[in-house]
Design a protein around this motif. Structure first.
Motif, PDB file in Angstrom:
ATOM      1  N   PHE A  49       0.531  -0.813   0.106  1.00 33.13           N
ATOM      2  CA  PHE A  49      -0.271  -0.032   0.348  1.00 33.13           C
ATOM      3  C   PHE A  49       0.704   1.277  -0.174  1.00 33.13           C
ATOM      4  O   PHE A  49       1.951   1.494   0.576  1.00 33.13           O
ATOM      5  CB  PHE A  49      -0.329   0.266   1.577  1.00 33.13           C
ATOM      6  N   ALA A  50       0.708   2.458  -1.203  1.00 37.97           N
ATOM      7  CA  ALA A  50       1.800   3.388  -0.909  1.00 37.97           C
ATOM      8  C   ALA A  50       0.513   4.451  -1.716  1.00 37.97           C
ATOM      9  O   ALA A  50       0.099   4.177  -1.827  1.00 37.97           O
ATOM     10  CB  ALA A  50       2.869   3.148  -2.319  1.00 37.97           C
ATOM     11  N   ASP A  51       1.255   5.738  -1.314  1.00 39.78           N
ATOM     12  CA  ASP A  51       1.069   7.081  -1.159  1.00 39.78           C
ATOM     13  C   ASP A  51       0.170   7.363  -2.308  1.00 39.78           C
ATOM     14  O   ASP A  51      -0.595   8.061  -3.499  1.00 39.78           O
ATOM     15  CB  ASP A  51       1.391   8.293  -0.449  1.00 39.78           C
ATOM     16  N   ASP A  52       1.507   6.897  -3.753  1.00 40.87           N
ATOM     17  CA  ASP A  52       1.474   7.048  -4.757  1.00 40.87           C
ATOM     18  C   ASP A  52       2.142   6.825  -6.209  1.00 40.87           C
ATOM     19  O   ASP A  52       3.221   5.570  -4.845  1.00 40.87           O
ATOM     20  CB  ASP A  52       1.675   8.943  -5.107  1.00 40.87           C
ATOM     21  N   ASP A  53       2.699   6.397  -6.954  1.00 43.86           N
ATOM     22  CA  ASP A  53       2.948   5.546  -7.646  1.00 43.86           C
ATOM     23  C   ASP A  53       4.324   5.697  -8.069  1.00 43.86           C
ATOM     24  O   ASP A  53       5.512   4.408  -8.078  1.00 43.86           O
ATOM     25  CB  ASP A  53       3.121   5.602  -9.523  1.00 43.86           C
ATOM     26  N   LEU A  54       5.056   6.724  -7.676  1.00 43.76           N
ATOM     27  CA  LEU A  54       6.863   6.567  -6.920  1.00 43.76           C
ATOM     28  C   LEU A  54       6.990   6.264  -5.904  1.00 43.76           C
ATOM     29  O   LEU A  54       8.009   5.307  -5.441  1.00 43.76           O
ATOM     30  CB  LEU A  54       7.012   8.444  -6.566  1.00 43.76           C
ATOM     31  N   LYS A  55       6.367   6.322  -4.779  1.00 44.20           N
ATOM     32  CA  LYS A  55       6.719   5.359  -3.529  1.00 44.20           C
ATOM     33  C   LYS A  55       6.646   4.267  -4.039  1.00 44.20           C
ATOM     34  O   LYS A  55       7.460   2.970  -3.595  1.00 44.20           O
ATOM     35  CB  LYS A  55       6.201   5.910  -2.387  1.00 44.20           C
ATOM     36  N   LEU A  56       5.596   3.673  -4.642  1.00 45.38           N
ATOM     37  CA  LEU A  56       5.079   2.010  -5.132  1.00 45.38           C
ATOM     38  C   LEU A  56       6.292   1.383  -6.253  1.00 45.38           C
ATOM     39  O   LEU A  56       6.949  -0.194  -6.139  1.00 45.38           O
ATOM     40  CB  LEU A  56       3.892   2.149  -6.372  1.00 45.38           C
ATOM     41  N   LYS A  57       7.175   2.706  -6.805  1.00 49.87           N
ATOM     42  CA  LYS A  57       7.884   2.033  -7.489  1.00 49.87           C
ATOM     43  C   LYS A  57       9.463   2.001  -6.195  1.00 49.87           C
ATOM     44  O   LYS A  57      10.205   0.870  -6.652  1.00 49.87           O
ATOM     45  CB  LYS A  57       8.595   3.131  -8.134  1.00 49.87           C
ATOM     46  N   GLN A  58       9.366   3.074  -5.838  1.00 53.87           N
ATOM     47  CA  GLN A  58      10.901   2.603  -4.293  1.00 53.87           C
ATOM     48  C   GLN A  58      10.546   1.493  -4.149  1.00 53.87           C
ATOM     49  O   GLN A  58      11.126   0.760  -3.459  1.00 53.87           O
ATOM     50  CB  GLN A  58      10.774   3.799  -3.648  1.00 53.87           C
ATOM     51  N   MET A  59       9.002   1.121  -2.973  1.00 59.57           N
ATOM     52  CA  MET A  59       9.098   0.131  -2.134  1.00 59.57           C
ATOM     53  C   MET A  59       9.001  -1.149  -3.103  1.00 59.57           C
ATOM     54  O   MET A  59       9.651  -2.182  -2.030  1.00 59.57           O
ATOM     55  CB  MET A  59       7.777  -0.191  -2.033  1.00 59.57           C
ATOM     56  N   HIS A  60       9.230  -1.035  -4.174  1.00 57.29           N
ATOM     57  CA  HIS A  60       8.975  -2.292  -5.230  1.00 57.29           C
ATOM     58  C   HIS A  60      11.108  -2.601  -5.009  1.00 57.29           C
ATOM     59  O   HIS A  60      10.822  -3.867  -4.987  1.00 57.29           O
ATOM     60  CB  HIS A  60       8.951  -1.929  -6.387  1.00 57.29           C
ATOM     61  N   GLU A  61      11.611  -1.506  -5.065  1.00 60.29           N
ATOM     62  CA  GLU A  61      12.766  -1.797  -5.498  1.00 60.29           C
ATOM     63  C   GLU A  61      13.492  -2.333  -3.871  1.00 60.29           C
ATOM     64  O   GLU A  61      14.272  -3.090  -3.554  1.00 60.29           O
ATOM     65  CB  GLU A  61      13.898  -0.772  -5.596  1.00 60.29           C
ATOM     66  N   LEU A  62      13.403  -1.264  -3.076  1.00 62.83           N
ATOM     67  CA  LEU A  62      14.128  -2.400  -1.877  1.00 62.83           C
ATOM     68  C   LEU A  62      13.420  -2.971  -1.434  1.00 62.83           C
ATOM     69  O   LEU A  62      13.556  -4.089  -1.037  1.00 62.83           O
ATOM     70  CB  LEU A  62      12.514  -1.385  -0.244  1.00 62.83           C
ATOM     71  N   ILE A  63      11.518  -4.054  -1.661  1.00 67.72           N
ATOM     72  CA  ILE A  63      11.420  -5.176  -1.623  1.00 67.72           C
ATOM     73  C   ILE A  63      12.384  -6.066  -2.695  1.00 67.72           C
ATOM     74  O   ILE A  63      13.289  -7.349  -1.821  1.00 67.72           O
ATOM     75  CB  ILE A  63       9.583  -5.500  -2.003  1.00 67.72           C
TER      76      ILE A  63
END
Length: 161
Positions: A49-63
């Motif tokens: 669950f992310a605030d926006d698409d940019l944070k979602l992409k950053q979370m993909h990288e972290l995961i």
């Protein structure tokens, strides 16, 4: 007769540990300050669950990074469709692929049989059993499967003489 199994397995406890590390990192990162972004393990997959698409992409990288540190390859992850949530926030489910599906199993069997190796391959549910008369033939089959460019990572288990 010597044999081994070709499987595609994921240690779900390692996935859980990696997700916990991602949540710890999100809480300490400056670019996620004040964010309601979360990651959790549910139903054999990962819910983001992310605030926006940019944070979602950053979370993909972290995961991806944390899973690779724990020995889980990115090919094991199947990113589902991104669903819009309240406001500009988004949510996504990431399925963790386990087991070799029928199409991929048939492809591996066809490739091994086409290579004219002296081994037999049998599909047993979500894994493949490879048998041969010599250990060297089995080792050549392992190397052959490693050299195939498969979209899902595989492991080799139960090597028996």
């Amino acid at each position: 007769m010597p044999s081994f199994d070709i499987v595609s397995e994921v240690d779900l406890s390692e996935v859980d540990n990696a997700v916990q590390n991602v949540m710890r990192e999100i809480k300490t990162r400056y670019d996620f300050k004040g964010s309601k972004s979360t990651v959790e393990v549910a139903d054999g997959g990962i819910k983001i669950f992310a605030d926006d698409d940019l944070k979602l992409k950053q979370m993909h990288e972290l995961i991806r990074g944390h899973l690779q540190k724990r020995g889980i390859e990115p090919g094991q992850l199947d990113y589902q469709k991104v669903d819009p949530a309240a406001g500009a926030s988004v949510r996504q489910t990431v399925a963790v692929k386990e087991g070799i599906d029928r199409d991929m199993a048939r492809k591996i069997v066809k490739e091994i049989k086409g290579s004219k190796m002296k081994v037999q391959v049998a599909i047993q549910g979500e894994e493949l059993r490879v048998t041969g008369k010599k250990r060297d033939d089995l080792q050549a089959a392992i190397q052959f499967v490693k050299d195939l460019s498969l979209e899902q990572p595989v492991q080799f288990k139960n090597f028996r003489d």
